[in-house]
Design a protein around this motif. Sequence first.
Motif, PDB file in Angstrom:
ATOM      1  N   ASN A 465       0.832  -1.210   0.000  1.00 28.36           N
ATOM      2  CA  ASN A 465       0.000   0.000   0.000  1.00 28.36           C
ATOM      3  C   ASN A 465       0.863   1.255   0.000  1.00 28.36           C
ATOM      4  OD1 ASN A 465      -2.375  -1.449   0.008  1.00 28.36           O
ATOM      5  ND2 ASN A 465      -2.601  -1.423   2.245  1.00 28.36           N
ATOM      6  N   LEU A 466       1.939   1.214   0.791  1.00 34.60           N
ATOM      7  CA  LEU A 466       2.820   2.377   0.868  1.00 34.60           C
ATOM      8  C   LEU A 466       3.557   2.582  -0.453  1.00 34.60           C
ATOM      9  CD1 LEU A 466       3.875   4.648   2.570  1.00 34.60           C
ATOM     10  CD2 LEU A 466       5.552   3.104   3.594  1.00 34.60           C
ATOM     11  N   LEU A 467       3.997   1.495  -1.077  1.00 34.53           N
ATOM     12  CA  LEU A 467       4.662   1.608  -2.370  1.00 34.53           C
ATOM     13  C   LEU A 467       3.725   2.184  -3.425  1.00 34.53           C
ATOM     14  CD1 LEU A 467       6.813  -1.663  -2.679  1.00 34.53           C
ATOM     15  CD2 LEU A 467       7.644   0.689  -2.710  1.00 34.53           C
ATOM     16  N   GLN A 468       2.472   1.763  -3.378  1.00 34.88           N
ATOM     17  CA  GLN A 468       1.487   2.290  -4.331  1.00 34.88           C
ATOM     18  C   GLN A 468       1.287   3.798  -4.142  1.00 34.88           C
ATOM     19  OE1 GLN A 468      -1.980  -0.118  -3.683  1.00 34.88           O
ATOM     20  NE2 GLN A 468      -1.225  -1.826  -4.942  1.00 34.88           N
ATOM     21  N   LYS A 469       1.253   4.232  -2.883  1.00 35.79           N
ATOM     22  CA  LYS A 469       1.109   5.667  -2.606  1.00 35.79           C
ATOM     23  C   LYS A 469       2.332   6.445  -3.085  1.00 35.79           C
ATOM     24  CE  LYS A 469      -1.957   5.069   1.381  1.00 35.79           C
ATOM     25  NZ  LYS A 469      -2.097   5.211   2.839  1.00 35.79           N
ATOM     26  N   LEU A 470       3.506   5.894  -2.868  1.00 37.48           N
ATOM     27  CA  LEU A 470       4.738   6.538  -3.335  1.00 37.48           C
ATOM     28  C   LEU A 470       4.734   6.643  -4.860  1.00 37.48           C
ATOM     29  CD1 LEU A 470       7.224   4.760  -0.918  1.00 37.48           C
ATOM     30  CD2 LEU A 470       6.883   7.227  -1.031  1.00 37.48           C
ATOM     31  N   ASP A 471       4.299   5.561  -5.533  1.00 32.09           N
ATOM     32  CA  ASP A 471       4.194   5.591  -6.996  1.00 32.09           C
ATOM     33  C   ASP A 471       3.217   6.671  -7.454  1.00 32.09           C
ATOM     34  OD1 ASP A 471       6.009   3.608  -7.292  1.00 32.09           O
ATOM     35  OD2 ASP A 471       4.613   2.063  -7.939  1.00 32.09           O
ATOM     36  N   HIS A 472       2.087   6.758  -6.771  1.00 31.85           N
ATOM     37  CA  HIS A 472       1.070   7.746  -7.142  1.00 31.85           C
ATOM     38  C   HIS A 472       1.623   9.159  -7.073  1.00 31.85           C
ATOM     39  CE1 HIS A 472      -2.609  10.128  -7.141  1.00 31.85           C
ATOM     40  NE2 HIS A 472      -2.217  10.673  -5.995  1.00 31.85           N
ATOM     41  N   TRP A 473       2.299   9.495  -5.963  1.00 33.18           N
ATOM     42  CA  TRP A 473       2.822  10.848  -5.811  1.00 33.18           C
ATOM     43  C   TRP A 473       4.005  11.100  -6.750  1.00 33.18           C
ATOM     44  CZ3 TRP A 473       0.131  14.571  -3.892  1.00 33.18           C
ATOM     45  CH2 TRP A 473      -0.868  14.291  -2.948  1.00 33.18           C
ATOM     46  N   GLY A 474       4.757  10.053  -7.045  1.00 33.35           N
ATOM     47  CA  GLY A 474       5.848  10.204  -8.011  1.00 33.35           C
ATOM     48  C   GLY A 474       5.326  10.527  -9.398  1.00 33.35           C
ATOM     49  N   HIS A 475       4.312   9.789  -9.838  1.00 37.30           N
ATOM     50  CA  HIS A 475       3.715  10.066 -11.146  1.00 37.30           C
ATOM     51  C   HIS A 475       3.067  11.451 -11.176  1.00 37.30           C
ATOM     52  CE1 HIS A 475       3.939   5.600 -11.614  1.00 37.30           C
ATOM     53  NE2 HIS A 475       4.233   5.956 -12.847  1.00 37.30           N
ATOM     54  N   HIS A 476       2.478  11.824 -10.051  1.00 36.50           N
ATOM     55  CA  HIS A 476       1.851  13.144  -9.969  1.00 36.50           C
ATOM     56  C   HIS A 476       2.885  14.252 -10.180  1.00 36.50           C
ATOM     57  CE1 HIS A 476      -0.839  16.324  -8.614  1.00 36.50           C
ATOM     58  NE2 HIS A 476       0.094  16.729  -7.756  1.00 36.50           N
ATOM     59  N   ARG A 477       4.059  14.112  -9.563  1.00 36.21           N
ATOM     60  CA  ARG A 477       5.099  15.135  -9.704  1.00 36.21           C
ATOM     61  C   ARG A 477       5.646  15.167 -11.133  1.00 36.21           C
ATOM     62  NH1 ARG A 477       6.689  18.043  -5.429  1.00 36.21           N
ATOM     63  NH2 ARG A 477       8.401  18.833  -6.712  1.00 36.21           N
ATOM     64  N   LEU A 478       5.802  13.986 -11.748  1.00 34.74           N
ATOM     65  CA  LEU A 478       6.287  13.961 -13.131  1.00 34.74           C
ATOM     66  C   LEU A 478       5.334  14.703 -14.070  1.00 34.74           C
ATOM     67  CD1 LEU A 478       7.794  10.468 -14.070  1.00 34.74           C
ATOM     68  CD2 LEU A 478       8.945  12.664 -13.871  1.00 34.74           C
ATOM     69  N   GLN A 479       4.044  14.539 -13.833  1.00 37.18           N
ATOM     70  CA  GLN A 479       3.048  15.168 -14.713  1.00 37.18           C
ATOM     71  C   GLN A 479       3.006  16.686 -14.563  1.00 37.18           C
ATOM     72  OE1 GLN A 479      -0.461  13.050 -13.525  1.00 37.18           O
ATOM     73  NE2 GLN A 479       0.252  11.109 -14.412  1.00 37.18           N
ATOM     74  N   GLN A 480       3.551  17.195 -13.447  1.00 40.76           N
ATOM     75  CA  GLN A 480       3.539  18.633 -13.207  1.00 40.76           C
ATOM     76  C   GLN A 480       4.667  19.367 -13.936  1.00 40.76           C
ATOM     77  OE1 GLN A 480       0.967  19.994 -11.285  1.00 40.76           O
ATOM     78  NE2 GLN A 480       0.289  17.861 -11.439  1.00 40.76           N
TER      79      GLN A 480
END
Length: 833
Positions: A465-480
């Motif tokens: 679950n924590l890895l999934q959250k880290l992935d989510h925020w990582g992808h979010h930053r890349l898209q910005q």
Amino acid sequence: MFRLRGISLLSWRAFQLRPFSCESLVIRMQNCTDEEQVFDLIERNTATLSEQQVGCAFNVLWQFQKQKTSLEKNVECVRNHPQFLTLCNVTTNHIQAMSDDTLVNVLYSVKQFAVESHHPLVEALITEAWKRLERFDTNVLSVFSNCLADQHLYFSPLMGKIADIVNRNLETIQDLRALSVLMVSISSLISHCFQERLVNKTELLFDDVDASKVNSARRILLFLRNVKCSYYPLLERCNRVFISNMSHLDLESISRIFSLYQSLQFHSFEFIDMARRRLAEMIPGSAGHPASFVRLFATLGPVAEPEIRKQLKSALLLMSEELTSQQALTVLGALGDMENRNAHLIKKIASVLYKHLDNYKSIELLKIIQALSCLHFQNKELFVKLRELILSRLEASVTPSETSVLVSALSMLPSPHLSETAVSRIEAVLPQCDFKALSDFVVSLMRWIQNDPVCSASTTRKQLNLLQKLDHWGHHRLQQCSSLALLWEELKSLRGEWLHESFVEESVAALQRHVEEIDGTNVAKIASFLSKTNYLSTPLLDRIASVVVQQIEKIHPFSIHAIILPFSILNYDPPQRDEFFGACVQCLNSYVGTLDPVTLVFLGFSLATLECFPEDLLKKMFNIEFLARLDSQLEILPSTLSARVQFRLMELNRAVCLECPEYQIPWFHDRFCQGHYNKDIGVLNGAQQQIYKMLAEVLGGLRCVKASTLSAYYHIVDFECILDKRKKPLPYGSHSITPGKSSRIYWESNAWRAESSLPPESERIALDFLDVRAFCSNIPHLKGKSAMKKRHLEILGYRVIQVPYFEWNSMALSTKDARMDYLRERIFGADKS
């Protein structure tokens, strides 16, 4: 009438006498031999002190301190003297009458005596300086900016105003000393465009600078470090200044230069060689002074020769009980860099650390754990206290930077279990995290997963679950990221498994969206990132090659290796291959004598992987003088890096001998290879064991196949067999091994095996199993080292059969019979059943 005239004459006489009186007191102050004499003059002339006199008093007091060694300085004693306080009070009344130069110099002197920033005098001086800011000349402005920097006012509106003044007046500034001070002070506020203008202006002024201006060169390094810009032309010029003035550099200066070079990833073996000789001269003078000796130990130890290292360790052992908390931390870091194995010394330092653990900052605790881990030191009591301390701080941490530091430290401790506190704190700060913090969290989490021998279902769920959250925020930053500059700030922190498993495709796709923004200023950084991805992106590599061909004049020779590396690793030839490699080699030729020998070895190997063998470059490398320089440098490198360099040199030597025999470069690595390979090389993996057993069946027995053998020039061949002219397998002697056992390399007495030992018209076959590491991650494209090995074995007379993992593990070869047929076809041809 006469009374008024008398008053007027008296006033005129007083006005005439004041300059004389003022001048005489200034001269008397300048002639003082210690602080007490100055304070005596202040006490006797308090009521009549002028703005010029108070300025002189502060200047003389500071000059006395500058003349003293660090052990002799008595700043606190001077600051607390009653007459110093009197001087500060009197000065407050004369601020408006001071000249610009006197005003700023008084502020500078006051700050050197560590007077508090909220002291009325300091506040009054800064306020008055702010009013005059626009009229300050460059020198006065630089001193004032330095005073603000000492108060950590890097982001203040006042510092912003100074940055604006520098920006408007940059073309008129001609003093490199003043400019270098200003650059350091405003480095936190400048744009990328302003940064480039400052660097270009510094280059112009550097042409006229006296080579003895060491402090200006050091400040330029500090500026480059602050803006994270390794601008090689300036680094080289600064390096030449340091080398030419080595005899005048003290321990503190050399230590700071080493630290700045490390931050900028700039390597100068010439500087290191001269610096270690200069530092060795300081050993006798630092004995008995723990503060000086610790700094000397930390600076000289990692680059010292073995005898000097032994001398330093012996001296340190004697004074280990006297070390402060910071000195012990510095020593521990140096011991890690030195790969020290003196258990008694490490234990002594660890005992000092244990006493002061509560006083260390979070980042310092991380450094302690990293160093102890590197030194393989075990102490249950110390680690338990570290864990308790880190957990207590983690519960109170609220910033992503501190949380990531504490989580990293916690994950490196022996306890393998994932902490509930760590999970909750990570989740709390995730929305605030930049890519570096996210990447650090992933590395820590992966470390926990790998080190936990028994993972319960609930723990596994939390980790996922924590890895999934880290992935989510990582992808979010890349898209910005809306530009290549912003994208690079994020991508440069990506590393390890997170890059390869979660972000490689998206990060490459993001780079491809900004491909037109790649130019001569950033091409090396983008190429370096691609080298880590294992991902073949032809649009990006083609753009890199095109930029190099068109803008080679903007690219420094020090960047060439980083640019060539992804082409070498990924085995890719761009459409402009000849122009691309030609531009790179031409850029290098004039710098061969300047480039680091280690860098040249890696560079030569990368070019050889791509079948590029520049004769002039190679002949300059394979000569006695270059190899002697390389040997000297290997002495000061960490053992793992030194071994890697030596192995790359062997591979380059082998490539040149096999692919360019006309160069007549001798093969001189027989002894090295026999020493390197005269040991067990590990166990055959599962796929290799399967192939070994099936080859024995296909070829007619174990005697007809050799496993883990060496070719001439020492290529490891997974399996070797010989077929006669009728394609019948020929048996070997007793060199075969049992599957699953540790395999040992075999070689004949002469590595230059003569092919005449084979029967006429027979052929030697080399069969290699290629796992996932031999291919690019996105397509089944063979990487550079595996392609080069195939070339070499074919030159040596082998018929090379490469068995890719994706074919061996495919559905088509899911049965033993299918695999046996596959091997028969690859060895004997389609007509053999």
